[in-house]
Design an enzyme around this catalytic site. Sequence first.
Site, PDB file in Angstrom:
ATOM      1  CB  SER A 170      97.171 -19.839 -26.360  1.00 61.69           C
ATOM      2  OG  SER A 170      96.785 -20.306 -27.536  1.00 61.69           O
TER       3      SER A 170
ATOM      4  CE1 TYR B  56     102.616 -19.983 -27.366  1.00 63.78           C
ATOM      5  CE2 TYR B  56     100.716 -20.987 -28.464  1.00 63.78           C
ATOM      6  CZ  TYR B  56     101.212 -19.890 -28.025  1.00 63.78           C
ATOM      7  OH  TYR B  56     100.583 -18.901 -27.850  1.00 63.78           O
TER       8      TYR B  56
HETATM    9  C1  BGC Z   1      99.420 -18.670 -31.436  1.00 63.69           C
HETATM   10  C2  BGC Z   1      99.151 -18.693 -32.769  1.00 63.69           C
HETATM   11  C3  BGC Z   1      97.827 -19.225 -33.276  1.00 63.69           C
HETATM   12  C4  BGC Z   1      96.770 -19.145 -32.539  1.00 63.69           C
HETATM   13  C5  BGC Z   1      95.527 -19.610 -33.025  1.00 63.69           C
HETATM   14  C6  BGC Z   1      98.025 -18.778 -30.781  1.00 63.69           C
HETATM   15  O1  BGC Z   1      98.250 -19.055 -29.322  1.00 63.69           O
HETATM   16  O2  BGC Z   1     100.590 -17.982 -30.761  1.00 63.69           O
HETATM   17  O3  BGC Z   1     100.410 -18.621 -33.663  1.00 63.69           O
HETATM   18  O4  BGC Z   1      97.733 -18.659 -34.716  1.00 63.69           O
HETATM   19  O5  BGC Z   1      97.049 -19.472 -31.391  1.00 63.69           O
HETATM   20  O6  BGC Z   1      95.937 -21.185 -33.354  1.00 63.69           O
END
Ligand code: BGC
Length: 255
Positions: free
Chosen positions: A143, A156
């Site tokens: 991410s 996360y």
């Molecule tokens: C998350 C999303 C978020 C995006 C940008 C991703 O890793 O799962 O919820 O919108 O990052 O912030």
Amino acid sequence: MRLQDKVAFVTGANSGIGKAIAMRFAAEGAHVAVNYLPGGTREADAAAEIATFGTTGIAVGGDVSKREDVERMFTEVVAKFGRIDIAVNNAGIEIKRPFLEVTDDEWNKVIAVNLFGAFLVHQTAARQMVKQGPGGKLINISSVHEDIPFPEYTAYCASKGGIRMMMRNLAMELAPYRINVNNIAPGAIATPINQAVLDDPIASKNAISEIPWGRFGRPEEVASVAVFLASDEAEYVTGSTYYVDGGLTQQVTLY
Ligand code: BGC
């Protein structure tokens, strides 16, 4: 056909980015093991659709955060296809909670799926790749939050930051075996994980206002980078993160 006859294992491949990757890999000639969580809300349907590309897809149900499940799934895939060439850690969850309120269970669940699961899958895949030789491709769908903060999503972010360092270490340790290890860092992509934001016009507008490209990304736009990293063309590419975020990580609010 950039992945002709390669055997790929993709976690969380029954929806969102994972499904797009499974479909694109199949379209490029790969045989794809579609992992899904049994009893979840979105059981595997991608495996059936893969047949339409003329390659073989098998659905492998299992919890990526459990070693016995991961080892059983790899045994099934190797029994069916004889080898593993590509393993993609895509399965992931997020729980929004202010840091002061996060419970042990919430923290452990996010870390278990996103980070421990990624460790289990890449360790099991790498052991098979080393045994069968030569080479292989390991990919994490991390991410933008492997690098940038996301308030109220601390577990996360910790899991994604952990995946970043795991990838960098593996790139070094597995280079002698010619196993390439890379991350793809998606930004805001239109997938079920973002459904609440997509369904809310104000939240959606706010999210888009932070993306220089001016829209959410599409799962297929992540899959096309995954194809490159999984292909022979990425022979000399290892130890890096590839952002697919419409410029989101470049957005700096000065005032
Ligand atoms: C998350 C999303 C978020 C995006 C940008 C991703 O890793 O799962 O919820 O919108 O990052 O912030």
